[in-house]
Design an enzyme around this catalytic site. Structure first.
Site, PDB file in Angstrom:
ATOM      1  N   SER A  40       0.857  -1.182   0.000  1.00  0.00           N
ATOM      2  CA  SER A  40       0.000   0.000   0.000  1.00  0.00           C
ATOM      3  C   SER A  40       0.894   1.234   0.000  1.00  0.00           C
ATOM      4  O   SER A  40       2.026   1.179   0.500  1.00  0.00           O
ATOM      5  CB  SER A  40      -0.857  -0.011   1.267  1.00  0.00           C
ATOM      6  OG  SER A  40      -1.424   1.271   1.470  1.00  0.00           O
ATOM      7  N   TYR A  80      -1.783  -0.733  10.141  1.00  0.00           N
ATOM      8  CA  TYR A  80      -1.869  -1.184   8.744  1.00  0.00           C
ATOM      9  C   TYR A  80      -0.618  -0.764   7.973  1.00  0.00           C
ATOM     10  O   TYR A  80      -0.020  -1.566   7.244  1.00  0.00           O
ATOM     11  CB  TYR A  80      -3.128  -0.583   8.116  1.00  0.00           C
ATOM     12  CG  TYR A  80      -3.316  -0.876   6.645  1.00  0.00           C
ATOM     13  CD1 TYR A  80      -3.804  -2.108   6.216  1.00  0.00           C
ATOM     14  CD2 TYR A  80      -3.023   0.096   5.689  1.00  0.00           C
ATOM     15  CE1 TYR A  80      -3.995  -2.365   4.852  1.00  0.00           C
ATOM     16  CE2 TYR A  80      -3.212  -0.155   4.332  1.00  0.00           C
ATOM     17  CZ  TYR A  80      -3.689  -1.385   3.915  1.00  0.00           C
ATOM     18  OH  TYR A  80      -3.868  -1.634   2.572  1.00  0.00           O
TER      19      TYR A  80
HETATM   20  P1  NDP Z   1     -11.069  -6.410   0.519  1.00  0.00           P
HETATM   21  O1  NDP Z   1     -11.362  -6.087   1.934  1.00  0.00           O
HETATM   22  O2  NDP Z   1     -12.062  -6.067  -0.521  1.00  0.00           O
HETATM   23  O3  NDP Z   1     -10.714  -7.966   0.385  1.00  0.00           O
HETATM   24  C1  NDP Z   1      -9.817  -8.532   1.285  1.00  0.00           C
HETATM   25  C2  NDP Z   1      -9.687 -10.003   0.996  1.00  0.00           C
HETATM   26  O4  NDP Z   1      -8.834 -10.563   2.021  1.00  0.00           O
HETATM   27  C3  NDP Z   1     -11.014 -10.725   1.052  1.00  0.00           C
HETATM   28  O5  NDP Z   1     -11.094 -11.673   0.018  1.00  0.00           O
HETATM   29  C4  NDP Z   1     -10.980 -11.409   2.404  1.00  0.00           C
HETATM   30  O6  NDP Z   1     -11.671 -12.644   2.347  1.00  0.00           O
HETATM   31  C5  NDP Z   1      -9.485 -11.688   2.587  1.00  0.00           C
HETATM   32  N1  NDP Z   1      -9.165 -11.845   3.999  1.00  0.00           N
HETATM   33  C6  NDP Z   1      -9.241 -10.915   4.971  1.00  0.00           C
HETATM   34  N2  NDP Z   1      -8.945 -11.465   6.163  1.00  0.00           N
HETATM   35  C7  NDP Z   1      -8.666 -12.777   5.924  1.00  0.00           C
HETATM   36  C8  NDP Z   1      -8.309 -13.871   6.750  1.00  0.00           C
HETATM   37  N3  NDP Z   1      -8.179 -13.754   8.077  1.00  0.00           N
HETATM   38  N4  NDP Z   1      -8.106 -15.078   6.166  1.00  0.00           N
HETATM   39  C9  NDP Z   1      -8.250 -15.228   4.837  1.00  0.00           C
HETATM   40  N5  NDP Z   1      -8.583 -14.230   4.001  1.00  0.00           N
HETATM   41  C10 NDP Z   1      -8.801 -13.028   4.549  1.00  0.00           C
HETATM   42  O7  NDP Z   1      -9.656  -5.739   0.195  1.00  0.00           O
HETATM   43  P2  NDP Z   1      -9.035  -5.162  -1.159  1.00  0.00           P
HETATM   44  O8  NDP Z   1      -9.402  -6.016  -2.298  1.00  0.00           O
HETATM   45  O9  NDP Z   1      -9.283  -3.727  -1.175  1.00  0.00           O
HETATM   46  O10 NDP Z   1      -7.471  -5.328  -0.821  1.00  0.00           O
HETATM   47  C11 NDP Z   1      -6.656  -6.343  -1.355  1.00  0.00           C
HETATM   48  C12 NDP Z   1      -5.230  -6.016  -0.973  1.00  0.00           C
HETATM   49  O11 NDP Z   1      -4.847  -4.755  -1.544  1.00  0.00           O
HETATM   50  C13 NDP Z   1      -5.026  -5.884   0.535  1.00  0.00           C
HETATM   51  O12 NDP Z   1      -3.792  -6.452   0.903  1.00  0.00           O
HETATM   52  C14 NDP Z   1      -4.991  -4.379   0.752  1.00  0.00           C
HETATM   53  O13 NDP Z   1      -4.239  -4.038   1.888  1.00  0.00           O
HETATM   54  C15 NDP Z   1      -4.347  -3.897  -0.535  1.00  0.00           C
HETATM   55  N6  NDP Z   1      -4.653  -2.512  -0.866  1.00  0.00           N
HETATM   56  C16 NDP Z   1      -5.941  -2.130  -1.191  1.00  0.00           C
HETATM   57  C17 NDP Z   1      -6.214  -0.809  -1.506  1.00  0.00           C
HETATM   58  C18 NDP Z   1      -7.591  -0.335  -1.859  1.00  0.00           C
HETATM   59  O14 NDP Z   1      -7.782   0.874  -2.059  1.00  0.00           O
HETATM   60  N7  NDP Z   1      -8.580  -1.203  -1.966  1.00  0.00           N
HETATM   61  C19 NDP Z   1      -5.154   0.211  -1.512  1.00  0.00           C
HETATM   62  C20 NDP Z   1      -3.847  -0.296  -1.146  1.00  0.00           C
HETATM   63  C21 NDP Z   1      -3.630  -1.602  -0.854  1.00  0.00           C
HETATM   64  P3  NDP Z   1     -12.642 -13.209   3.486  1.00  0.00           P
HETATM   65  O15 NDP Z   1     -13.195 -12.060   4.247  1.00  0.00           O
HETATM   66  O16 NDP Z   1     -13.636 -13.983   2.680  1.00  0.00           O
HETATM   67  O17 NDP Z   1     -11.759 -14.106   4.298  1.00  0.00           O
END
Ligand code: NDP
Length: 246
Positions: A144, A157
């Site tokens: 990020s 974070y």
């Molecule tokens: P979302 O919150 O939309 O999705 C997160 C995903 O991570 C979900 O599929 C969720 O699945 C999974 N997840 C969360 N906790 C767990 C867990 N304990 N075990 C297994 N899976 C888990 O996030 P984004 O798509 O926005 O983000 C994806 C990546 O990009 C992240 O690493 C985020 O930090 C990074 N990012 C995103 C930005 C943005 O603006 N969106 C900006 C910068 C970085 P489930 O809940 O089904 O387990």
């Protein structure tokens, strides 16, 4: 779309929604078999339906990335069934709460570190030997912009993402002479549930769709891609060089 991933095996965490969901689709579209990991079975099943409709295939793995033994077992299962892994996308992550550092609850800090850092490290440890069996192993770790910028209230974070990037760079150095290519990615603000949690007042329609972000990130899975140990910035659509002493 010219990247050919036929016969390649890709593991994507956080595949149930957001960036991981669309990245899974992009990989499958290009021929990769996707091992899709997340906790939400409904999201994984929806992904599976979409991948099948494209003529692709996926293996669904409902797994909580705080379950370290489960991560170890996943590596073991991939070893038994396929003997290798071509692409790792360590995408799953959580934001925690946005609050002054002195007010962060211990359980929130620990959970952010467990999912984003320890879970990612454990996954790296679990699949590193499998990626070394590939003739073009690729690892893509989601970071990020806050890993580099100074943003008030985002300390847990931001610290977790800085840790992910440093792990990626260390791993890339260890494997520089091999066929592995390991890079971090800053996707930039993207229209997902996490972004809505972070910025509830923001109009999501002003942000790029995760499909468009995933289309750029998939380039890092290309067997012909030769960069390692760098940070890919999606907005700029290029690698940003780390300027490190020594
Ligand atoms: P979302 O919150 O939309 O999705 C997160 C995903 O991570 C979900 O599929 C969720 O699945 C999974 N997840 C969360 N906790 C767990 C867990 N304990 N075990 C297994 N899976 C888990 O996030 P984004 O798509 O926005 O983000 C994806 C990546 O990009 C992240 O690493 C985020 O930090 C990074 N990012 C995103 C930005 C943005 O603006 N969106 C900006 C910068 C970085 P489930 O809940 O089904 O387990």
């Amino acid at each position: 779309m010219s990247i050919d991933l036929n016969g390649r095996l890709a593991l994507v965490t956080g595949a149930s929604r957001g960036i991981g969901y669309f990245l899974s689709l992009e990989l499958a579209k290009r021929g990769a078999h996707v091992i899709a990991v997340a906790r939400t079975v409904g999201g994984l099943e929806e992904l599976d339906d979409e991948i099948r409709a494209l003529g692709g295939s996926a293996t669904l793995v409902p797994l909580d990335l705080t379950d370290m033994a489960g991560i170890d077992r996943l590596g073991g299962s991939i070893h038994e069934r396929w003997g290798k892994l071509d692409i790792l996308v360590a995408n799953a992550g959580i934001l925690g709460t946005i609050t002054p550092i002195g007010h962060v609850e211990a359980k929130t800090f620990e959970r952010v570190m467990t999912v984003n850092v320890t879970g990612t490290w454990r996954l790296i440890r679990s699949v590193d030997p499998l990626l070394r069996q590939s003739d073009a192993g690729r690892a893509i770790l989601l970071s990020s912009g806050v890993a580099h910028s100074a943003r008030a209230f985002w300390a847990p974070y931001a610290a977790s993402k800085a840790a992910v990037e440093v792990m990626a760079r260390s791993w890339a150095e260890e494997t520089r002479q091999m066929k592995l290519r390991i890079n971090s990615v800053n996707p930039g603000a993207t229209r997902t549930a996490m972004r809505a949690q972070a910025m509830p007042g923001e109009d999501p329609d002003t942000l790029p769709h995760p499909r468009d972000v995933a289309e750029k990130i998939v380039a890092l899975a290309d067997p012909a891609m030769d960069v390692t140990g760098q940070l890919f910035d999606v907005r700029e659509d290029r690698f940003l060089s780390y300027r490190l002493p020594g």
